[in-house]
Motif scaffolding. Structure first.
Motif, PDB file in Angstrom:
ATOM      1  N   PRO A 248      13.453  33.142  41.918  1.00  0.00           N
ATOM      2  CA  PRO A 248      12.932  34.491  42.170  1.00  0.00           C
ATOM      3  C   PRO A 248      11.516  34.721  41.664  1.00  0.00           C
ATOM      4  O   PRO A 248      10.815  35.611  42.161  1.00  0.00           O
ATOM      5  N   LYS A 249      11.071  33.921  40.680  1.00  0.00           N
ATOM      6  CA  LYS A 249       9.745  34.148  40.098  1.00  0.00           C
ATOM      7  C   LYS A 249       8.652  33.311  40.750  1.00  0.00           C
ATOM      8  O   LYS A 249       7.477  33.472  40.419  1.00  0.00           O
ATOM      9  N   LEU A 250       9.012  32.426  41.663  1.00  0.00           N
ATOM     10  CA  LEU A 250       8.004  31.588  42.312  1.00  0.00           C
ATOM     11  C   LEU A 250       7.111  32.462  43.190  1.00  0.00           C
ATOM     12  O   LEU A 250       7.596  33.102  44.128  1.00  0.00           O
ATOM     13  N   PRO A 251       5.804  32.519  42.931  1.00  0.00           N
ATOM     14  CA  PRO A 251       4.916  33.461  43.635  1.00  0.00           C
ATOM     15  C   PRO A 251       4.514  32.977  45.031  1.00  0.00           C
ATOM     16  O   PRO A 251       3.336  32.785  45.332  1.00  0.00           O
ATOM     17  N   VAL A 252       5.493  32.815  45.892  1.00  0.00           N
ATOM     18  CA  VAL A 252       5.224  32.269  47.221  1.00  0.00           C
ATOM     19  C   VAL A 252       4.403  33.233  48.068  1.00  0.00           C
ATOM     20  O   VAL A 252       3.586  32.806  48.900  1.00  0.00           O
TER      21      VAL A 252
END
Length: 275
Positions: A248-252
């Motif tokens: 959820p924290k991966l800044p895609v």
């Protein structure tokens, strides 16, 4: 000490070096640290003249759900393995990829190890004999021994069909971190393989499947089958990273914005999504 923190993230207790322990470390690494180029697009380009420390690597995972591509993942895994007592060397299959040769201090046997790949390699592969990974949803990785000593070819197939370039390598040709600096810097050029797209791959142990996001196509392999799904919006992409990849924290979305700013339009952005 970073070794204990690394093992804590992997949820593995420290043991003496052995092949079973290496297998466990490798599989856990594929589960915890995703293959992803988001960090390459957003962060690594500003540090391309230096290799990040283990502490930075671990902090990125804890704070942003990041892993890396082949260079980052295999370099950091090599550092961990050496601290645990394994003998580790860098090799460059096809002169464009980075993988590891790993052995035990009291043995001449060597295994091919790769935690920085999109292929379903979940265990070490021994060198010296014709060997392939177990079939995973119709996909195999072969290490074919060449006619000359120390020569091998990496071949990836799905349903018996070759799906990527063959990579030749020599097991007696080893590389240092200094040797890797130039190819690492070259990988950040505009035409680099992961500089104009979104690519995220992760092993899902709970459902025994490999997950892959290539731009707007989500592929799930497992149980002898493959399913594909098209991502229609940034809202859906964000939900897939959270609910399917559990990142959820991966800044895609920030990475998508940067690609669009450089002329690589991947998906139409909705007005109500915030990155």
């Amino acid at each position: 000490m970073w070794v204990l923190e690394y093992l804590r993230l992997l949820n593995v207790e420290q043991k003496q070096p052995s092949l079973p322990f290496l297998k466990k470390l490798m599989k856990r690494h594929r589960l915890v640290f995703p293959f992803e180029n988001v960090s390459k697009l957003l962060i690594d380009q500003y540090k391309k003249k230096q290799i990040i420390t283990v502490e930075e690597f671990l902090d990125r995972r804890k704070n942003y759900d990041m892993g890396g591509t082949c260079y980052t993942l295999n370099i950091q895994f090599a550092r961990l393995l050496r601290e645990l007592g394994y003998v580790v060397s860098y090799i460059r299959p096809g002169n464009e990829h980075l993988a590891l040769l790993v052995g035990l201090a009291d043995s001449q046997k060597v295994w091919y190890v790769d935690v920085g790949t999109t292929a379903p390699i979940l265990a070490p592969l021994p060198l010296g004999i014709e060997r392939q990974t177990p079939i995973f949803a119709g996909e195999k990785v072969h290490l074919r021994k060449g006619e000359e000593p120390h020569t091998f070819t990496y071949v990836r197939t799905i349903g018996g069909r070759q799906v990527s370039k063959k990579w030749a390598f020599r097991s007696d040709q080893r590389y240092t971190l200094e040797d890797l600096m130039q190819p690492i810097q070259q990988s950040f050029l505009e035409n680099g393989p992961y500089m104009s797209c979104i690519r995220i791959d992760k092993w899902c142990e709970y459902k025994q499947r490999m997950l892959s996001l290539k731009n707007t196509v989500l592929t799930m392999r497992g149980g002898g089958s493959k399913t594909e799904r098209s991502i229609k919006s940034l809202e859906e992409m964000k939900a897939v990273l959270q609910d399917t990849f559990h990142l959820p924290k991966l800044p895609v979305l920030e990475a998508v914005e940067q690609l669009e700013a450089r002329g690589h339009l991947l998906i139409k952005k909705s007005a109500n999504i915030q990155s």
